[in-house]
Design a protein around this motif. Structure first.
Motif, PDB file in Angstrom:
ATOM      1  N   ARG A   7      52.116  12.623  48.138  1.00 53.06           N
ATOM      2  CA  ARG A   7      52.727  12.320  49.427  1.00 53.06           C
ATOM      3  C   ARG A   7      53.891  13.271  49.664  1.00 53.06           C
ATOM      4  NH1 ARG A   7      52.630   7.120  52.266  1.00 53.06           N
ATOM      5  NH2 ARG A   7      53.262   7.752  54.356  1.00 53.06           N
ATOM      6  N   ALA A   8      53.941  13.874  50.834  1.00 53.74           N
ATOM      7  CA  ALA A   8      55.036  14.777  51.193  1.00 53.74           C
ATOM      8  C   ALA A   8      56.305  13.987  51.457  1.00 53.74           C
ATOM      9  CB  ALA A   8      54.662  15.585  52.427  1.00 53.74           C
ATOM     10  N   THR A   9      57.436  14.583  51.106  1.00 51.91           N
ATOM     11  CA  THR A   9      58.743  13.977  51.355  1.00 51.91           C
ATOM     12  C   THR A   9      59.608  14.989  52.101  1.00 51.91           C
ATOM     13  OG1 THR A   9      59.823  14.798  49.358  1.00 51.91           O
ATOM     14  CG2 THR A   9      58.554  12.736  49.158  1.00 51.91           C
ATOM     15  N   ALA A  10      60.779  14.548  52.486  1.00 53.44           N
ATOM     16  CA  ALA A  10      61.730  15.436  53.154  1.00 53.44           C
ATOM     17  C   ALA A  10      62.076  16.633  52.270  1.00 53.44           C
ATOM     18  CB  ALA A  10      62.989  14.664  53.538  1.00 53.44           C
ATOM     19  N   ALA A  36      60.579  15.018  61.530  1.00 50.27           N
ATOM     20  CA  ALA A  36      60.320  13.728  62.186  1.00 50.27           C
ATOM     21  C   ALA A  36      58.939  13.211  61.814  1.00 50.27           C
ATOM     22  CB  ALA A  36      60.456  13.869  63.697  1.00 50.27           C
ATOM     23  N   GLU A  37      57.951  14.098  61.726  1.00 50.14           N
ATOM     24  CA  GLU A  37      56.603  13.698  61.327  1.00 50.14           C
ATOM     25  C   GLU A  37      56.593  13.159  59.898  1.00 50.14           C
ATOM     26  OE1 GLU A  37      53.343  13.837  62.861  1.00 50.14           O
ATOM     27  OE2 GLU A  37      54.626  13.809  64.619  1.00 50.14           O
ATOM     28  N   LEU A  38      57.275  13.853  59.005  1.00 46.19           N
ATOM     29  CA  LEU A  38      57.313  13.417  57.601  1.00 46.19           C
ATOM     30  C   LEU A  38      57.964  12.045  57.458  1.00 46.19           C
ATOM     31  CD1 LEU A  38      58.342  16.734  55.797  1.00 46.19           C
ATOM     32  CD2 LEU A  38      56.074  15.682  55.889  1.00 46.19           C
ATOM     33  N   ALA A  39      58.946  11.771  58.298  1.00 48.40           N
ATOM     34  CA  ALA A  39      59.697  10.515  58.196  1.00 48.40           C
ATOM     35  C   ALA A  39      59.107   9.390  59.048  1.00 48.40           C
ATOM     36  CB  ALA A  39      61.153  10.751  58.613  1.00 48.40           C
ATOM     37  N   GLY A  40      58.178   9.716  59.918  1.00 46.48           N
ATOM     38  CA  GLY A  40      57.648   8.724  60.856  1.00 46.48           C
ATOM     39  C   GLY A  40      56.917   7.586  60.171  1.00 46.48           C
ATOM     40  N   PRO A  41      57.004   6.387  60.729  1.00 44.65           N
ATOM     41  CA  PRO A  41      56.397   5.212  60.096  1.00 44.65           C
ATOM     42  C   PRO A  41      54.872   5.177  60.153  1.00 44.65           C
ATOM     43  CG  PRO A  41      57.276   4.635  62.244  1.00 44.65           C
ATOM     44  CD  PRO A  41      57.708   6.051  61.973  1.00 44.65           C
ATOM     45  N   HIS A  42      54.271   5.955  61.048  1.00 46.92           N
ATOM     46  CA  HIS A  42      52.815   5.902  61.211  1.00 46.92           C
ATOM     47  C   HIS A  42      52.109   7.125  60.642  1.00 46.92           C
ATOM     48  CE1 HIS A  42      53.490   2.390  63.594  1.00 46.92           C
ATOM     49  NE2 HIS A  42      54.231   3.069  64.437  1.00 46.92           N
ATOM     50  N   GLY A  43      52.879   8.023  60.042  1.00 42.98           N
ATOM     51  CA  GLY A  43      52.299   9.244  59.512  1.00 42.98           C
ATOM     52  C   GLY A  43      51.963   9.143  58.042  1.00 42.98           C
ATOM     53  N   TYR A  44      51.101  10.054  57.617  1.00 45.79           N
ATOM     54  CA  TYR A  44      50.713  10.170  56.223  1.00 45.79           C
ATOM     55  C   TYR A  44      50.537  11.658  55.961  1.00 45.79           C
ATOM     56  CZ  TYR A  44      48.017   9.504  51.912  1.00 45.79           C
ATOM     57  OH  TYR A  44      47.565   9.535  50.615  1.00 45.79           O
ATOM     58  N   TYR A  45      51.497  12.243  55.293  1.00 41.77           N
ATOM     59  CA  TYR A  45      51.484  13.677  55.021  1.00 41.77           C
ATOM     60  C   TYR A  45      51.363  13.920  53.530  1.00 41.77           C
ATOM     61  CZ  TYR A  45      52.376  15.096  59.766  1.00 41.77           C
ATOM     62  OH  TYR A  45      52.226  15.331  61.109  1.00 41.77           O
ATOM     63  N   LEU A  46      50.527  14.888  53.196  1.00 37.36           N
ATOM     64  CA  LEU A  46      50.293  15.264  51.806  1.00 37.36           C
ATOM     65  C   LEU A  46      50.638  16.728  51.601  1.00 37.36           C
ATOM     66  CD1 LEU A  46      46.727  13.746  51.334  1.00 37.36           C
ATOM     67  CD2 LEU A  46      48.877  12.825  50.449  1.00 37.36           C
ATOM     68  N   VAL A  47      51.044  17.062  50.389  1.00 37.00           N
ATOM     69  CA  VAL A  47      51.142  18.452  49.980  1.00 37.00           C
ATOM     70  C   VAL A  47      50.225  18.648  48.782  1.00 37.00           C
ATOM     71  CG1 VAL A  47      53.467  18.884  50.864  1.00 37.00           C
ATOM     72  CG2 VAL A  47      53.185  18.030  48.532  1.00 37.00           C
ATOM     73  N   ALA A  48      49.727  19.874  48.658  1.00 36.91           N
ATOM     74  CA  ALA A  48      48.910  20.269  47.511  1.00 36.91           C
ATOM     75  C   ALA A  48      49.779  21.176  46.658  1.00 36.91           C
ATOM     76  CB  ALA A  48      47.666  21.000  47.976  1.00 36.91           C
ATOM     77  N   GLN A  49      50.135  20.679  45.483  1.00 37.90           N
ATOM     78  CA  GLN A  49      51.047  21.397  44.597  1.00 37.90           C
ATOM     79  C   GLN A  49      50.262  22.021  43.443  1.00 37.90           C
ATOM     80  OE1 GLN A  49      54.229  18.942  43.106  1.00 37.90           O
ATOM     81  NE2 GLN A  49      55.606  20.701  43.090  1.00 37.90           N
ATOM     82  N   ALA A  59      48.827  18.680  54.795  1.00 42.88           N
ATOM     83  CA  ALA A  59      48.026  18.091  55.860  1.00 42.88           C
ATOM     84  C   ALA A  59      48.689  16.793  56.296  1.00 42.88           C
ATOM     85  CB  ALA A  59      46.606  17.821  55.372  1.00 42.88           C
ATOM     86  N   GLY A  60      48.493  16.448  57.566  1.00 40.87           N
ATOM     87  CA  GLY A  60      49.118  15.240  58.082  1.00 40.87           C
ATOM     88  C   GLY A  60      48.210  14.453  58.998  1.00 40.87           C
ATOM     89  N   LEU A  61      48.387  13.161  58.939  1.00 41.49           N
ATOM     90  CA  LEU A  61      47.613  12.195  59.707  1.00 41.49           C
ATOM     91  C   LEU A  61      48.581  11.286  60.450  1.00 41.49           C
ATOM     92  CD1 LEU A  61      44.670  10.766  59.928  1.00 41.49           C
ATOM     93  CD2 LEU A  61      45.587   9.215  58.189  1.00 41.49           C
TER      94      LEU A  61
END
Length: 158
Positions: A7-10, A36-49, A59-61
C-alpha cells in the motif's frame, strides 16, 4: 526481477511523482493532487518496490465502498521494469480490491495513442465503451473509455 506490492503512503509521494513526471511529461498530476489521492478515504494506491528498495511502478483505484463502481485512476511502470508482467500484476491487485469493495463494474480511461495499455486492459476483460475527444491535454489526445463487468476472481493475488 521481482517486486513486492504494498500500500502506498505519503512517504512514497516523491518516488511516485518521479515516475509520474517521467512517464507523463505533458500531463502529469501535481504533487498536491497525488498527495490528496494517496490520503483519500476511497482510494487504494499501491507501489511496486524492487528488492533494492526502488519504486518501479504504482497504480491507484477509486472505489467508494457500497457504490458498486470503481475507477482505475492511474498506473505507471518505469521503462526498465516493463514487459515483465508488472503492469498486469498491479492491475490484478486493483481489480481484486475493487471486488473486495463490492464493485460490480470498473472503468478506466486510456490514451488512444497507447495500444500496449489498451491490449493489456482488453486481455483483462475490459471493453471499449466510449471515446472522449481531446481528453488528454495539452496533447489533444483522445481517451478510450473502457469498462469491466466484475465477475468472480481469476488470477487472484492475495
Amino acid at each position: 526481477m521481482s517486486w513486492a506490492l504494498r500500500r502506498a503512503t505519503a512517504d512514497d509521494l516523491d518516488a511516485i511523482m518521479a515516475i509520474e513526471t517521467e512517464m507523463f511529461p505533458t500531463d502529469a498530476w501535481s504533487p498536491e493532487l497525488m498527495a490528496a489521492e494517496l490520503a483519500g478515504p476511497h482510494g487504494y494506491y499501491l507501489v511496486a518496490q524492487a528488492a533494492d528498495g526502488t519504486v518501479d511502478g504504482y497504480a491507484g483505484l477509486l472505489a467508494p465502498r457500497g457504490s458498486g463502481q470503481a475507477d482505475i485512476q492511474t498506473i505507471a511502470v518505469v521503462p526498465r521494469a516493463r514487459r515483465r508482467g508488472l503492469g498486469r500484476t498491479l492491475m490484478l491487485a486493483l481489480l481484486n480490491e475493487a471486488r473486495r469493495r463490492e464493485a460490480t463494474e470498473v472503468f478506466l480511461e486510456v490514451r488512444a495513442d497507447n495500444p500496449g495499455a489498451q491490449a493489456l486492459y482488453a486481455a483483462l476483460g475490459f471493453a471499449e465503451i466510449a471515446v472522449r475527444p481531446n481528453y488528454y491535454q495539452p496533447d489533444g489526445v483522445d481517451a478510450v473509455v473502457m469498462r469491466l463487468a466484475v465477475t468472480e476472481p481469476h488470477g487472484v493475488l492475495t
